[in-house]
Design a protein around this motif. Structure first.
Motif, mmCIF file in Angstrom:
data_model
loop_
_atom_site.group_PDB
_atom_site.id
_atom_site.type_symbol
_atom_site.label_atom_id
_atom_site.label_comp_id
_atom_site.label_asym_id
_atom_site.label_seq_id
_atom_site.Cartn_x
_atom_site.Cartn_y
_atom_site.Cartn_z
ATOM 1 N N GLU A 94 0.697 -1.414 0.083
ATOM 2 C CA GLU A 94 0.086 -0.022 0.105
ATOM 3 C C GLU A 94 1.055 1.357 0.017
ATOM 4 N N LYS A 95 2.234 1.067 -0.258
ATOM 5 C CA LYS A 95 3.051 2.237 -0.051
ATOM 6 C C LYS A 95 2.713 3.319 -1.177
ATOM 7 N N ASP A 96 2.354 2.820 -2.388
ATOM 8 C CA ASP A 96 2.084 3.797 -3.279
ATOM 9 C C ASP A 96 0.622 4.796 -2.885
ATOM 10 N N GLN A 97 -0.242 4.051 -2.384
ATOM 11 C CA GLN A 97 -1.409 4.775 -2.010
ATOM 12 C C GLN A 97 -1.092 5.858 -0.937
ATOM 13 N N TRP A 129 7.307 5.197 7.100
ATOM 14 C CA TRP A 129 6.353 6.016 6.420
ATOM 15 C C TRP A 129 5.700 6.993 7.417
ATOM 16 N N LYS A 145 1.832 7.143 -0.543
ATOM 17 C CA LYS A 145 2.581 8.135 -1.044
ATOM 18 C C LYS A 145 1.909 9.118 -1.609
ATOM 19 N N SER A 146 0.622 8.624 -2.532
ATOM 20 C CA SER A 146 -0.136 9.587 -3.365
ATOM 21 C C SER A 146 -1.151 10.485 -2.261
#
Ligand SMILES: [Zn+2]
Length: 224
Positions: free
Chosen positions: A12-15, A30, A17-18
């Protein structure tokens, strides 16, 4: 304000980050930088699984069960019909009401508020926080109802996006205009809507809208 560290699974890191989360490569964690609304990251907060009754709850709206509400609307940008989503809450849902804090005797140790059940069904809008289990249920149906910034409202909330061209489909028209995707004014309009029943607890932050007649009995029912 100090930064808030998060428990973000790798998938879920991209979510995260967004939404504005930053990566601390030294601490390998994070975090929410100061100035960014931490409520958007509620499902990754370390405290997400435990709550202290003496403090305000992480989510201000709760229900023992709920419905993922599916409707459809014409996209303003590409004119194609796209599915759109919200949540319908049963009569048993509760909202957290904050106690008045202008009392001189008010202290941090006092009860911050109490849960109130109004006894009406309601439809969620201006959604800006969802518990992890509710997100998981929503993702069974769509990836297009997700946090996005609204220039009109000046805030970030869960917004529907066109399934064809990804245009943002804001809440206002669909929830506040009679005949909008989530504001049926006749059995015929309601018959195009689908209630996906979820027998799990609902936790969220946002607004709950009520109408004198939501035509729920005419909507299609699935699951449960
Ligand atoms: Zn479109």
């Amino acid at each position: 304000m100090a930064r808030v560290d998060l428990n973000v699974p790798f998938a879920e890191k991209d979510q995260a980050k967004s939404l504005g989360a930053r990566w601390d490569s030294l601490a390998k964690v994070w975090y929410v930088p100061s100035g960014v609304n931490a409520e958007l990251f509620a499902c990754w907060l370390p405290s997400a699984n435990g709550s202290d009754p003496e403090h305000e709850p992480e989510f201000g709206i709760r229900s023992p069960h709920y419905f993922v509400l599916e409707s459809a609307t014409d996209c303003w940008k590409c004119s194609r019909l796209t599915r759109v989503f919200s949540f319908m809450l049963p009569e048993q849902h509760e909202q957290f009401e904050y106690a008045q804090d202008d009392d001189e005797d008010f202290a941090l140790t006092s009860n911050p508020g109490y849960w109130v059940c109004h006894g009406y069904r309601g439809t969620m809008s201006s959604l800006h926080g969802l518990s992890r289990p509710v997100i998981n249920q929503l993702r069974l149906h769509t990836e297009c109802y997700k946090p996005a910034y609204s220039k009109t409202a000046g805030v970030t909330y869960y917004m529907n996006h066109c399934e064809h061209c990804a245009a943002k489909l804001g809440d206002f028209y669909m929830h506040s205009e009679p005949g909008g995707a989530f504001f049926p004014t006749s059995p015929t309009e309601a018959s195009g809507m689908i209630l996906h029943e979820v027998n799990e607890r609902f936790d969220a932050n946002g607004g709950v809208g009520y109408t004198t007649d939501d035509f729920m009995g005419y909507m299609q029912r699935e699951g449960g």
